[in-house]
Design a protein around this motif. Structure first.
Motif, PDB file in Angstrom:
ATOM      1  N   ASN A   5     -36.968 -35.977  -1.049  1.00 46.13           N
ATOM      2  CA  ASN A   5     -37.641 -35.311   0.068  1.00 46.13           C
ATOM      3  C   ASN A   5     -37.303 -33.826   0.112  1.00 46.13           C
ATOM      4  OD1 ASN A   5     -38.769 -37.737   0.839  1.00 46.13           O
ATOM      5  ND2 ASN A   5     -37.187 -38.182   2.377  1.00 46.13           N
ATOM      6  N   LEU A   6     -36.039 -33.499  -0.197  1.00 43.79           N
ATOM      7  CA  LEU A   6     -35.625 -32.103  -0.202  1.00 43.79           C
ATOM      8  C   LEU A   6     -36.370 -31.323  -1.281  1.00 43.79           C
ATOM      9  CD1 LEU A   6     -33.762 -29.832   0.799  1.00 43.79           C
ATOM     10  CD2 LEU A   6     -32.086 -30.586  -0.901  1.00 43.79           C
ATOM     11  N   GLU A   7     -36.536 -31.935  -2.450  1.00 41.47           N
ATOM     12  CA  GLU A   7     -37.254 -31.255  -3.530  1.00 41.47           C
ATOM     13  C   GLU A   7     -38.692 -30.966  -3.122  1.00 41.47           C
ATOM     14  OE1 GLU A   7     -38.233 -31.768  -8.307  1.00 41.47           O
ATOM     15  OE2 GLU A   7     -37.216 -33.368  -7.188  1.00 41.47           O
ATOM     16  N   ASN A   8     -39.324 -31.921  -2.476  1.00 38.09           N
ATOM     17  CA  ASN A   8     -40.700 -31.703  -2.005  1.00 38.09           C
ATOM     18  C   ASN A   8     -40.746 -30.584  -0.969  1.00 38.09           C
ATOM     19  OD1 ASN A   8     -41.671 -33.776  -3.633  1.00 38.09           O
ATOM     20  ND2 ASN A   8     -41.415 -35.338  -2.033  1.00 38.09           N
ATOM     21  N   GLU A   9     -39.759 -30.587  -0.080  1.00 44.48           N
ATOM     22  CA  GLU A   9     -39.707 -29.545   0.950  1.00 44.48           C
ATOM     23  C   GLU A   9     -39.481 -28.173   0.323  1.00 44.48           C
ATOM     24  OE1 GLU A   9     -37.391 -28.606   5.185  1.00 44.48           O
ATOM     25  OE2 GLU A   9     -36.915 -30.416   4.024  1.00 44.48           O
ATOM     26  N   CYS A  10     -38.639 -28.122  -0.702  1.00 46.06           N
ATOM     27  CA  CYS A  10     -38.372 -26.855  -1.392  1.00 46.06           C
ATOM     28  C   CYS A  10     -39.633 -26.322  -2.067  1.00 46.06           C
ATOM     29  CB  CYS A  10     -37.265 -27.045  -2.428  1.00 46.06           C
ATOM     30  SG  CYS A  10     -35.602 -27.209  -1.741  1.00 46.06           S
ATOM     31  N   LYS A  32     -35.590 -22.136   7.994  1.00 50.65           N
ATOM     32  CA  LYS A  32     -35.796 -23.551   8.310  1.00 50.65           C
ATOM     33  C   LYS A  32     -35.408 -24.418   7.118  1.00 50.65           C
ATOM     34  CE  LYS A  32     -39.357 -26.851   9.746  1.00 50.65           C
ATOM     35  NZ  LYS A  32     -40.806 -27.026  10.083  1.00 50.65           N
ATOM     36  N   LEU A  33     -35.783 -23.973   5.919  1.00 53.19           N
ATOM     37  CA  LEU A  33     -35.439 -24.721   4.711  1.00 53.19           C
ATOM     38  C   LEU A  33     -33.932 -24.816   4.535  1.00 53.19           C
ATOM     39  CD1 LEU A  33     -36.206 -26.043   1.980  1.00 53.19           C
ATOM     40  CD2 LEU A  33     -36.185 -23.729   0.996  1.00 53.19           C
ATOM     41  N   TRP A  34     -33.224 -23.727   4.799  1.00 52.13           N
ATOM     42  CA  TRP A  34     -31.776 -23.720   4.596  1.00 52.13           C
ATOM     43  C   TRP A  34     -31.078 -24.731   5.503  1.00 52.13           C
ATOM     44  CZ3 TRP A  34     -28.554 -22.785   1.010  1.00 52.13           C
ATOM     45  CH2 TRP A  34     -27.195 -22.633   1.273  1.00 52.13           C
ATOM     46  N   LYS A  35     -31.597 -24.932   6.695  1.00 45.04           N
ATOM     47  CA  LYS A  35     -31.017 -25.942   7.585  1.00 45.04           C
ATOM     48  C   LYS A  35     -31.133 -27.333   6.967  1.00 45.04           C
ATOM     49  CE  LYS A  35     -31.847 -23.377  11.876  1.00 45.04           C
ATOM     50  NZ  LYS A  35     -32.561 -23.345  13.183  1.00 45.04           N
ATOM     51  N   SER A  36     -32.257 -27.609   6.332  1.00 48.01           N
ATOM     52  CA  SER A  36     -32.430 -28.903   5.657  1.00 48.01           C
ATOM     53  C   SER A  36     -31.481 -29.032   4.474  1.00 48.01           C
ATOM     54  CB  SER A  36     -33.881 -29.056   5.179  1.00 48.01           C
ATOM     55  OG  SER A  36     -34.777 -29.080   6.260  1.00 48.01           O
ATOM     56  N   ILE A  37     -31.301 -27.932   3.749  1.00 46.31           N
ATOM     57  CA  ILE A  37     -30.401 -27.950   2.596  1.00 46.31           C
ATOM     58  C   ILE A  37     -28.969 -28.220   3.039  1.00 46.31           C
ATOM     59  CG2 ILE A  37     -29.366 -26.463   0.825  1.00 46.31           C
ATOM     60  CD1 ILE A  37     -32.126 -25.184   0.472  1.00 46.31           C
ATOM     61  N   ILE A  49     -25.723 -31.940  -9.727  1.00 41.31           N
ATOM     62  CA  ILE A  49     -27.148 -31.828 -10.065  1.00 41.31           C
ATOM     63  C   ILE A  49     -27.903 -31.157  -8.919  1.00 41.31           C
ATOM     64  CG2 ILE A  49     -29.250 -33.128 -10.571  1.00 41.31           C
ATOM     65  CD1 ILE A  49     -27.527 -35.228 -11.936  1.00 41.31           C
ATOM     66  N   VAL A  50     -27.577 -31.567  -7.697  1.00 38.18           N
ATOM     67  CA  VAL A  50     -28.228 -30.974  -6.523  1.00 38.18           C
ATOM     68  C   VAL A  50     -27.884 -29.494  -6.416  1.00 38.18           C
ATOM     69  CG1 VAL A  50     -28.397 -31.032  -4.011  1.00 38.18           C
ATOM     70  CG2 VAL A  50     -28.267 -33.168  -5.299  1.00 38.18           C
ATOM     71  N   MET A  51     -26.603 -29.158  -6.616  1.00 39.27           N
ATOM     72  CA  MET A  51     -26.179 -27.764  -6.511  1.00 39.27           C
ATOM     73  C   MET A  51     -26.864 -26.896  -7.562  1.00 39.27           C
ATOM     74  SD  MET A  51     -24.125 -27.276  -3.942  1.00 39.27           S
ATOM     75  CE  MET A  51     -25.212 -28.411  -3.079  1.00 39.27           C
ATOM     76  N   ASN A  52     -26.921 -27.382  -8.798  1.00 34.93           N
ATOM     77  CA  ASN A  52     -27.558 -26.610  -9.869  1.00 34.93           C
ATOM     78  C   ASN A  52     -29.051 -26.435  -9.615  1.00 34.93           C
ATOM     79  OD1 ASN A  52     -25.182 -26.247 -11.315  1.00 34.93           O
ATOM     80  ND2 ASN A  52     -25.458 -28.117 -12.511  1.00 34.93           N
ATOM     81  N   TYR A  53     -29.678 -27.489  -9.085  1.00 34.55           N
ATOM     82  CA  TYR A  53     -31.102 -27.384  -8.758  1.00 34.55           C
ATOM     83  C   TYR A  53     -31.334 -26.309  -7.696  1.00 34.55           C
ATOM     84  CZ  TYR A  53     -35.470 -28.356  -6.339  1.00 34.55           C
ATOM     85  OH  TYR A  53     -36.690 -28.213  -5.725  1.00 34.55           O
ATOM     86  N   LEU A  54     -30.509 -26.321  -6.649  1.00 36.36           N
ATOM     87  CA  LEU A  54     -30.691 -25.366  -5.553  1.00 36.36           C
ATOM     88  C   LEU A  54     -30.397 -23.936  -5.990  1.00 36.36           C
ATOM     89  CD1 LEU A  54     -29.156 -27.447  -2.629  1.00 36.36           C
ATOM     90  CD2 LEU A  54     -31.572 -26.876  -2.976  1.00 36.36           C
ATOM     91  N   ILE A  55     -29.414 -23.762  -6.864  1.00 33.93           N
ATOM     92  CA  ILE A  55     -29.129 -22.418  -7.382  1.00 33.93           C
ATOM     93  C   ILE A  55     -30.324 -21.903  -8.181  1.00 33.93           C
ATOM     94  CG2 ILE A  55     -27.725 -21.147  -9.057  1.00 33.93           C
ATOM     95  CD1 ILE A  55     -25.335 -22.870  -8.109  1.00 33.93           C
ATOM     96  N   SER A  60     -35.407 -18.621  -8.345  1.00 29.49           N
ATOM     97  CA  SER A  60     -36.867 -18.553  -8.448  1.00 29.49           C
ATOM     98  C   SER A  60     -37.463 -17.872  -7.222  1.00 29.49           C
ATOM     99  CB  SER A  60     -37.451 -19.966  -8.593  1.00 29.49           C
ATOM    100  OG  SER A  60     -36.997 -20.582  -9.777  1.00 29.49           O
ATOM    101  N   MET A  61     -36.923 -18.187  -6.052  1.00 29.25           N
ATOM    102  CA  MET A  61     -37.396 -17.549  -4.829  1.00 29.25           C
ATOM    103  C   MET A  61     -37.156 -16.043  -4.886  1.00 29.25           C
ATOM    104  SD  MET A  61     -36.297 -18.231  -0.848  1.00 29.25           S
ATOM    105  CE  MET A  61     -36.513 -20.007  -0.975  1.00 29.25           C
ATOM    106  N   HIS A  62     -36.005 -15.661  -5.427  1.00 33.71           N
ATOM    107  CA  HIS A  62     -35.693 -14.238  -5.561  1.00 33.71           C
ATOM    108  C   HIS A  62     -36.737 -13.537  -6.423  1.00 33.71           C
ATOM    109  CE1 HIS A  62     -33.799 -10.753  -7.544  1.00 33.71           C
ATOM    110  NE2 HIS A  62     -33.185 -10.586  -6.386  1.00 33.71           N
ATOM    111  N   GLU A  63     -37.128 -14.155  -7.526  1.00 34.71           N
ATOM    112  CA  GLU A  63     -38.122 -13.548  -8.412  1.00 34.71           C
ATOM    113  C   GLU A  63     -39.466 -13.399  -7.716  1.00 34.71           C
ATOM    114  OE1 GLU A  63     -38.458 -15.434 -12.159  1.00 34.71           O
ATOM    115  OE2 GLU A  63     -36.338 -15.242 -12.661  1.00 34.71           O
TER     116      GLU A  63
END
Length: 371
Positions: A5-10, A32-37, A49-55, A60-63
């Motif tokens: 669900n988090l991946e879909n939200e991201c 709002k997204l960060w609160k879910s994270i 795995i979750v940490m590496n995905y979020l990093i 990607s968001m930065h780019e």
């Protein structure tokens, strides 16, 4: 299921941010997204795995913020002490706020994974983007080991006294930190807050370099107690004059003294300050009169003020030119009334880095005349 669900939200948030670049909505979406994270992190804190995905996700968001905008060729993503450089000020401010938050998130994610050096890297990048806000300072304090006592408390003090979005919780961090330091300086600070030293306190020596003296002066201003700090700083300056007065560390000592002078003179001239506070800070200089005289002799012997042939003499005695330490503390609320009035230049014929010490020495001579 929570991770899916988090991946879909991201993914959805990334698309929404792309469509709303340069608006307040993009900032709100990320918050709002960060609160879910954070909720996911609490239940999956040990999942690399979750940490590496979020990093990777936040990179990607930065780019997207940095590149996928119509203003990408405009240097609107550059922040300096002169303010935001942009032809679209509103979009620039909002994108800076979003970029600031992205760097904070990346720092937090690395900190969650116990990679403090990487975390500090991103917190410092956030600080470079916007030094007026307190949160980057607060996070840097959390990443600084207690063995670096002066730096650790300095970051908390800067977080508490930021001109924009000060972190009120930093006051608690300051109390907790100084309770764990065994040192006469911190004993004075504990007395101000009625804080008791813990049993397993860390023994802290006096500052060992110019940066630590600079941190200590700022900390002392927070506690409105420069007396002991001022005396020790003068001793250190005179000792350094005899052995290493050409080093960058000596420049830090001179800058620290200039900041201390500014605070003492501000209290002395501030009519709203109580008589007790003024006399307490003024006594810091009065009790060190002999050292001040000795320092004044050295300053005058290394000053260009007496050289009437120096075409730059006016600039070198101009107290309105902001120097390095003035820029660093321009967004430190207790000194902001002084430093915000200064003029900050790029490196030009008006202000060159090789003139920094000349200007600083002449400025210190002028301030010494007021004691």
């Amino acid at each position: 299921m929570m991770i899916e669900n988090l991946e879909n939200e991201c993914n959805q948030a990334l698309e929404d941010i792309r469509e709303n670049i340069g608006t307040a909505e993009a900032v709100n979406i990320e918050q709002k997204l960060w609160k879910s994270i954070q909720k996911t992190h609490k239940s999956n804190s040990s999942n690399p795995i979750v940490m590496n995905y979020l990093i990777g996700y936040y990179n990607s968001m930065h780019e997207i913020v940095f590149l996928n905008t119509q203003q990408s060729k405009d240097p609107f993503l550059y922040y300096s002490r002169y303010g935001f450089v942009s032809s679209t000020a509103t979009a620039a401010n909002l994108n800076h706020q979003l970029l600031y938050n992205i760097h904070i998130r990346l720092g937090d994610l690395y900190r969650y994974g116990d990679s403090r050096e990487n975390a500090k890297h991103y917190y410092k990048r956030a600080l470079h983007l916007d030094p007026t806000r307190g949160f980057a300072y607060n996070q840097l304090s959390l990443c600084t080991p207690l063995t670096k006592a002066y730096q650790c408390v300095y970051y908390s003090v800067r977080a508490l006294h930021s001109t924009e979005e000060p972190v009120k919780g930093a006051e608690t961090n300051i109390k907790l930190s100084i309770s764990r330091f065994d040192c006469p300086l911190f004993e004075r600070f504990r007395h101000h807050l009625n804080v008791t030293m813990v049993d397993n306190a860390i023994t802290i020596a006096y500052p060992s370099n110019g940066q630590e003296w600079f941190y200590l002066v700022v900390i002392s201003i927070h506690f409105n107690d420069l007396n002991l700090t001022f005396d020790l700083l003068l001793d250190q300056l005179l000792n350094t004059i005899d052995c290493d007065d050409k080093s960058i560390q000596f420049d830090y000592l001179l800058m620290s003294l200039d900041v201390a002078f500014d605070w003492i003179l501000k209290d002395r001239n501030n009519r709203s300050t109580t008589t007790t506070a003024v006399s307490t800070e003024a006594s810091a200089a009065d009790s060190s009169i002999d050292n001040l005289k000795t320092l004044n002799i050295w300053l005058r012997s290394n000053s260009s003020m007496a050289n009437d042939d120096d075409g730059d003499r006016k600039n070198e005695t101009d107290c309105h030119i902001g120097l390095i330490h003035n820029s660093i503390l321009k967004d430190f609320a207790p000194l902001r009334p002084i430093y915000e009035r200064m003029e900050y230049y790029y490196e030009t014929e008006i202000y060159r880095m090789d003139k920094h010490r000349k200007i600083l020495i002449n400025r210190l001579i002028q301030k010494l005349q007021k004691f």
